[in-house]
Design a protein around this motif. Structure first.
Motif, PDB file in Angstrom:
ATOM      1  N   LEU A 172      11.753  -9.333  26.124  1.00 52.95           N
ATOM      2  CA  LEU A 172      10.535  -9.086  26.906  1.00 52.95           C
ATOM      3  C   LEU A 172       9.873  -7.773  26.500  1.00 52.95           C
ATOM      4  O   LEU A 172       8.658  -7.694  26.285  1.00 52.95           O
ATOM      5  CB  LEU A 172      10.892  -9.043  28.397  1.00 52.95           C
ATOM      6  CG  LEU A 172       9.730  -8.730  29.346  1.00 52.95           C
ATOM      7  CD1 LEU A 172       8.775  -9.921  29.427  1.00 52.95           C
ATOM      8  CD2 LEU A 172      10.246  -8.371  30.741  1.00 52.95           C
ATOM      9  N   LEU A 204       8.645 -13.443  23.448  1.00 55.80           N
ATOM     10  CA  LEU A 204       8.260 -13.722  24.831  1.00 55.80           C
ATOM     11  C   LEU A 204       8.817 -15.076  25.275  1.00 55.80           C
ATOM     12  O   LEU A 204       9.292 -15.224  26.401  1.00 55.80           O
ATOM     13  CB  LEU A 204       6.729 -13.673  24.970  1.00 55.80           C
ATOM     14  CG  LEU A 204       6.159 -13.853  26.367  1.00 55.80           C
ATOM     15  CD1 LEU A 204       6.772 -12.878  27.371  1.00 55.80           C
ATOM     16  CD2 LEU A 204       4.637 -13.678  26.352  1.00 55.80           C
ATOM     17  N   ARG A 211      11.409 -15.620  28.396  1.00 56.36           N
ATOM     18  CA  ARG A 211      11.136 -16.486  29.551  1.00 56.36           C
ATOM     19  C   ARG A 211      12.307 -17.429  29.820  1.00 56.36           C
ATOM     20  O   ARG A 211      12.670 -17.662  30.972  1.00 56.36           O
ATOM     21  CB  ARG A 211       9.836 -17.265  29.325  1.00 56.36           C
ATOM     22  CG  ARG A 211       8.628 -16.330  29.242  1.00 56.36           C
ATOM     23  CD  ARG A 211       7.344 -17.087  29.031  1.00 56.36           C
ATOM     24  NE  ARG A 211       7.056 -17.934  30.184  1.00 56.36           N
ATOM     25  CZ  ARG A 211       6.128 -18.897  30.176  1.00 56.36           C
ATOM     26  NH1 ARG A 211       5.424 -19.122  29.085  1.00 56.36           N
ATOM     27  NH2 ARG A 211       5.922 -19.602  31.269  1.00 56.36           N
ATOM     28  N   GLU A 224      10.998 -15.761  36.589  1.00 55.04           N
ATOM     29  CA  GLU A 224      10.678 -14.898  35.438  1.00 55.04           C
ATOM     30  C   GLU A 224       9.673 -13.810  35.806  1.00 55.04           C
ATOM     31  O   GLU A 224       9.789 -12.668  35.361  1.00 55.04           O
ATOM     32  CB  GLU A 224      10.162 -15.731  34.252  1.00 55.04           C
ATOM     33  CG  GLU A 224       8.913 -16.548  34.579  1.00 55.04           C
ATOM     34  CD  GLU A 224       8.342 -17.297  33.361  1.00 55.04           C
ATOM     35  OE1 GLU A 224       9.115 -17.634  32.454  1.00 55.04           O
ATOM     36  OE2 GLU A 224       7.113 -17.539  33.350  1.00 55.04           O
ATOM     37  N   ASP A 225       8.673 -14.167  36.624  1.00 53.15           N
ATOM     38  CA  ASP A 225       7.649 -13.174  36.949  1.00 53.15           C
ATOM     39  C   ASP A 225       8.156 -12.116  37.922  1.00 53.15           C
ATOM     40  O   ASP A 225       7.838 -10.934  37.787  1.00 53.15           O
ATOM     41  CB  ASP A 225       6.390 -13.857  37.488  1.00 53.15           C
ATOM     42  CG  ASP A 225       5.626 -14.561  36.378  1.00 53.15           C
ATOM     43  OD1 ASP A 225       5.766 -14.150  35.206  1.00 53.15           O
ATOM     44  OD2 ASP A 225       4.901 -15.533  36.674  1.00 53.15           O
ATOM     45  N   ALA A 256      10.142  -9.812  35.746  1.00 54.42           N
ATOM     46  CA  ALA A 256       9.367  -8.998  34.807  1.00 54.42           C
ATOM     47  C   ALA A 256       8.498  -7.982  35.533  1.00 54.42           C
ATOM     48  O   ALA A 256       8.354  -6.848  35.095  1.00 54.42           O
ATOM     49  CB  ALA A 256       8.488  -9.896  33.933  1.00 54.42           C
ATOM     50  N   TYR A 257       7.918  -8.402  36.652  1.00 51.07           N
ATOM     51  CA  TYR A 257       6.860  -7.583  37.256  1.00 51.07           C
ATOM     52  C   TYR A 257       7.296  -6.785  38.484  1.00 51.07           C
ATOM     53  O   TYR A 257       6.605  -5.860  38.892  1.00 51.07           O
ATOM     54  CB  TYR A 257       5.664  -8.471  37.632  1.00 51.07           C
ATOM     55  CG  TYR A 257       4.972  -9.016  36.403  1.00 51.07           C
ATOM     56  CD1 TYR A 257       4.095  -8.211  35.672  1.00 51.07           C
ATOM     57  CD2 TYR A 257       5.202 -10.311  35.954  1.00 51.07           C
ATOM     58  CE1 TYR A 257       3.465  -8.691  34.535  1.00 51.07           C
ATOM     59  CE2 TYR A 257       4.572 -10.799  34.813  1.00 51.07           C
ATOM     60  CZ  TYR A 257       3.703  -9.979  34.107  1.00 51.07           C
ATOM     61  OH  TYR A 257       3.087 -10.441  32.983  1.00 51.07           O
ATOM     62  N   MET A 295       2.216  -2.640  32.433  1.00 47.11           N
ATOM     63  CA  MET A 295       2.556  -4.065  32.437  1.00 47.11           C
ATOM     64  C   MET A 295       2.534  -4.655  33.854  1.00 47.11           C
ATOM     65  O   MET A 295       2.103  -5.785  34.060  1.00 47.11           O
ATOM     66  CB  MET A 295       3.947  -4.243  31.816  1.00 47.11           C
ATOM     67  CG  MET A 295       4.406  -5.664  31.704  1.00 47.11           C
ATOM     68  SD  MET A 295       6.004  -5.770  30.820  1.00 47.11           S
ATOM     69  CE  MET A 295       7.077  -6.207  32.173  1.00 47.11           C
ATOM     70  N   LEU A 326      -1.238  -4.926  37.542  1.00 46.02           N
ATOM     71  CA  LEU A 326      -2.114  -5.972  38.079  1.00 46.02           C
ATOM     72  C   LEU A 326      -1.331  -6.931  38.984  1.00 46.02           C
ATOM     73  O   LEU A 326      -1.774  -7.269  40.086  1.00 46.02           O
ATOM     74  CB  LEU A 326      -2.776  -6.740  36.927  1.00 46.02           C
ATOM     75  CG  LEU A 326      -3.671  -7.899  37.329  1.00 46.02           C
ATOM     76  CD1 LEU A 326      -4.816  -7.453  38.232  1.00 46.02           C
ATOM     77  CD2 LEU A 326      -4.235  -8.595  36.081  1.00 46.02           C
ATOM     78  N   HIS A 327      -0.181  -7.346  38.498  1.00 48.37           N
ATOM     79  CA  HIS A 327       0.653  -8.246  39.292  1.00 48.37           C
ATOM     80  C   HIS A 327       0.995  -7.615  40.650  1.00 48.37           C
ATOM     81  O   HIS A 327       0.877  -8.248  41.691  1.00 48.37           O
ATOM     82  CB  HIS A 327       1.931  -8.579  38.517  1.00 48.37           C
ATOM     83  CG  HIS A 327       2.807  -9.582  39.196  1.00 48.37           C
ATOM     84  ND1 HIS A 327       2.785 -10.922  38.873  1.00 48.37           N
ATOM     85  CD2 HIS A 327       3.703  -9.449  40.204  1.00 48.37           C
ATOM     86  CE1 HIS A 327       3.649 -11.561  39.652  1.00 48.37           C
ATOM     87  NE2 HIS A 327       4.222 -10.693  40.467  1.00 48.37           N
ATOM     88  N   ALA A 371       0.103 -13.249  45.113  1.00 46.86           N
ATOM     89  CA  ALA A 371      -0.923 -14.101  44.490  1.00 46.86           C
ATOM     90  C   ALA A 371      -0.322 -14.953  43.370  1.00 46.86           C
ATOM     91  O   ALA A 371       0.665 -14.572  42.763  1.00 46.86           O
ATOM     92  CB  ALA A 371      -2.042 -13.222  43.926  1.00 46.86           C
ATOM     93  N   SER A 372      -0.945 -16.130  43.127  1.00 46.99           N
ATOM     94  CA  SER A 372      -0.543 -16.918  41.948  1.00 46.99           C
ATOM     95  C   SER A 372      -1.616 -16.757  40.884  1.00 46.99           C
ATOM     96  O   SER A 372      -2.794 -16.578  41.198  1.00 46.99           O
ATOM     97  CB  SER A 372      -0.434 -18.407  42.255  1.00 46.99           C
ATOM     98  OG  SER A 372      -0.026 -18.620  43.550  1.00 46.99           O
ATOM     99  N   TRP A 373      -1.207 -16.876  39.657  1.00 49.04           N
ATOM    100  CA  TRP A 373      -2.117 -16.628  38.546  1.00 49.04           C
ATOM    101  C   TRP A 373      -2.261 -17.844  37.664  1.00 49.04           C
ATOM    102  O   TRP A 373      -2.792 -17.836  36.607  1.00 49.04           O
ATOM    103  CB  TRP A 373      -1.639 -15.421  37.732  1.00 49.04           C
ATOM    104  CG  TRP A 373      -1.583 -14.206  38.587  1.00 49.04           C
ATOM    105  CD1 TRP A 373      -0.495 -13.726  39.257  1.00 49.04           C
ATOM    106  CD2 TRP A 373      -2.674 -13.311  38.916  1.00 49.04           C
ATOM    107  NE1 TRP A 373      -0.831 -12.594  39.962  1.00 49.04           N
ATOM    108  CE2 TRP A 373      -2.165 -12.326  39.765  1.00 49.04           C
ATOM    109  CE3 TRP A 373      -4.026 -13.275  38.554  1.00 49.04           C
ATOM    110  CZ2 TRP A 373      -2.964 -11.289  40.281  1.00 49.04           C
ATOM    111  CZ3 TRP A 373      -4.812 -12.264  39.056  1.00 49.04           C
ATOM    112  CH2 TRP A 373      -4.287 -11.289  39.910  1.00 49.04           C
TER     113      TRP A 373
END
Lengths: 233, 313
Positions: free
Chosen positions: A12, A42, A46, A55-56, A59-60, A221, A224-225, A231-233
């Motif tokens: 990652l 990447l 994942r 995963e999100d 990562a976030y 990184m 924003l998340h 929220a979903s992206w």
């Protein structure tokens, strides 16, 4: 799943660093090649992170101290030679590690079998550039030498055993050093001589101790998340 | 000699009339060659400059899936640049020469990339509107009279239509998301709609190269025709997205069978073209810097190739 997190974070973070080259590469072919390597990594990240959880979220939403990547992959790009030195050290390691995992019967065998083909290309790419830069002009030789030297102290950590990866770490190290030595020799460069780890905690990325540039990388990184909770992206 | 040139011209004209492709080894008028180089170079430059506003968001992409899609898209653009510079090379103009003209401002790239990407939603709008407009312009180029350009465009259009769909899908996720995400999407559409319409170039009566390009079958439809086609495609898509296009004059015209739309601010277009857009200086200086900072790498590759008989990087 310590191992999935360690290998997943390596992929990652290195993918992120390579993504920073987009629009800045020295030649158009390298825009394509570096993005290609970043995308492979990447993809691997994942799959590996999904073995551990979402995963999100991983990562976030993790803090810096919860990341398990080696410090080598979080090092800033520097010039092209610096990036190639980082690629050479890491992709040689990753190729040999994944090759062993693919031949074993552990949980990572299927993933490693697929990834090892990608990683073999990453290693070829790094080796070709090491040769061109090392044996190109006086300037490229000097830049390549500096890159190899600067990152050398982050290479010791690569061979710290990772729980859950059943490989012979000593043999992995010896094979890595033999390959690196052979490539640098052909490139008219020499293997750096300094220590393989720093005096303090360099070499503790696997324990969640990172270097200063990493916090800044994560801030960018994750911002924003994190600014839009749920929220979903 | 004059008789020879005339005979060549006759063969060339007959090939165009029969809708045959002109190939690199065929005779062609100097002006046809120059016009193609100009257009292909501008197109190639647009691909590589166009990487910048999107690459601006790679490091901040809000999910790993979106990050992978965006990186792949930016990579495709570098690849499109490569095909197009190669296609231009078939006309005897090297990539280095064209890059030099881009860096010194003697050749242009699409003005749309002189606008900034201020939020994540801009990435979606670039896919939906900017790539959508590019496809509308480029699909007819798959039938362009010059073979290598037409073939490059077939491949490029396939990838562009994937880009357009991912942009639409990104915006759909935002417009169905939280209030803040929806507002982000609407704001991006408000900023990009008019510049997207300008991508088709000046109105037909003011277009410098259009008539000759159409006669040579490099260009197949007029700027205004393509612009109208684009508006007609976008209106129902905006409705599906639940987003508003920022034009109070936009309405269906039963008689024309098309949407009417309001006047375009051509003064803004001229200003941006002249170098006064929000990002002209930034885009070209980043490009130049990457090229200059990469000079030692290219020199090293050439030196290595000379020593070892390897093809250059």
């Amino acid at each position: 799943m310590t191992a999935a997190l360690a290998l997943g974070d390596d992929a990652l973070v290195l993918s992120h660093r390579l993504g920073e080259w987009a629009g800045h590469a020295p030649v158009l072919e390298e825009e394509v090649a570096l993005a290609n390597i970043a995308l492979d990594l990447l993809g691997q990240a994942r799959v590996l992170l999904s073995l551990v959880g979402d995963e999100d979220e991983l990562a976030y939403l993790r803090e810096e101290r919860a990341f398990r990547n080696v410090q080598l992959v979080e090092q800033p790009n520097g010039d092209f030679a610096h990036t190639i030195a980082r690629q050479l050290y890491f992709s040689t390691y990753q190729q040999q590690l994944y090759d062993r995992l693919a031949r074993g019967d552990g949980p990572f065998a299927p993933l490693a079998a697929k990834a090892v083909k990608e990683v073999a290309y990453h290693r070829d790419h790094a080796e070709h550039w090491t040769l061109r830069l090392g044996d190109g002009t006086a300037e490229s030789h000097e830049r390549m030498r500096r890159g190899l030297e600067a990152l050398w102290r982050f290479t010791g950590e690569l061979f710290e055993p990772v729980e859950g990866c059943e490989v012979d770490w000593t043999a992995l190290h010896d094979e890595w050093l033999a390959r690196i030595t052979a490539v640098l020799d052909r490139a008219t460069l020499t293997v750096p001589e300094g220590p393989r780890r720093g005096a303090w905690a360099a070499g503790a990325g696997r324990q969640g101790v990172h270097t200063e540039p990493f916090g800044r990388m994560l801030a960018e990184m994750q911002h924003l998340h994190r600014s839009h909770p749920g929220a979903s992206w | 000699m004059a008789a020879d040139a005339e005979a060549y011209q006759t063969v060339f004209d007959a090939a165009l009339a029969a809708d045959e492709r002109i190939e690199p080894r065929d005779w062609m008028p100097d002006e046809y060659r120059a016009s193609l180089v100009r257009q292909m170079a501008q197109h190639a430059h647009s691909e590589i400059i166009g990487m910048q506003p999107e690459a601006n968001w790679i490091s901040r992409a809000p999910s790993l899936r979106r990050k992978a899609i965006l990186m792949a898209k930016v990579q495709d653009e570098a690849g499109h640049g490569l095909y197009l510079y190669s296609a231009a090379e078939t006309l005897g103009t090297s990539r280095d020469e064209l890059l030099d003209k881009l860096h010194s401002g003697r050749q242009k790239y699409s003005s749309i990339f002189n606008y900034p990407t201020l939020t994540w939603a801009d990435v979606g709008v670039i896919g939906w509107l900017v790539d959508g407009a590019a496809i509308t312009n480029q699909v007819p180029l798959c039938r362009c009279s010059y073979g290598p350009y037409a073939r490059a465009m077939v491949r490029i259009c396939k990838e562009e239509s994937f880009h357009q769909r991912q942009g639409f899908e990104l915006l759909l996720a935002l417009s169905r998301g939280t209030e803040a995400q929806r507002a982000m999407a609407q704001d991006a559409v408000d900023r990009w709609w008019w510049p997207s319409l300008m991508m088709f170039g000046p109105p037909d009566e003011a277009s410098a190269h259009s008539a000759q390009s159409m006669a040579w079958k490099i260009k197949r439809h007029s700027n205004d025709e393509l612009r109208q086609r684009f508006v007609d495609i976008c209106v129902p898509q905006a409705e599906a997205l639940g987003l508003t296009l920022p034009d109070p004059d936009l309405r269906w015209n039963e008689d024309r069978g098309h949407y009417d739309f309001g006047p375009i601010d051509w003064e803004e277009f001229r200003q941006v073209l002249r170098g006064n857009g929000p990002c002209n200086t930034q885009r070209i200086s980043q490009r130049r810097r990457a090229h200059e900072e990469g000079a030692w790498v290219r020199e090293a590759a050439a030196a290595y190739a000379a020593k070892h008989g390897e093809a250059g990087a």
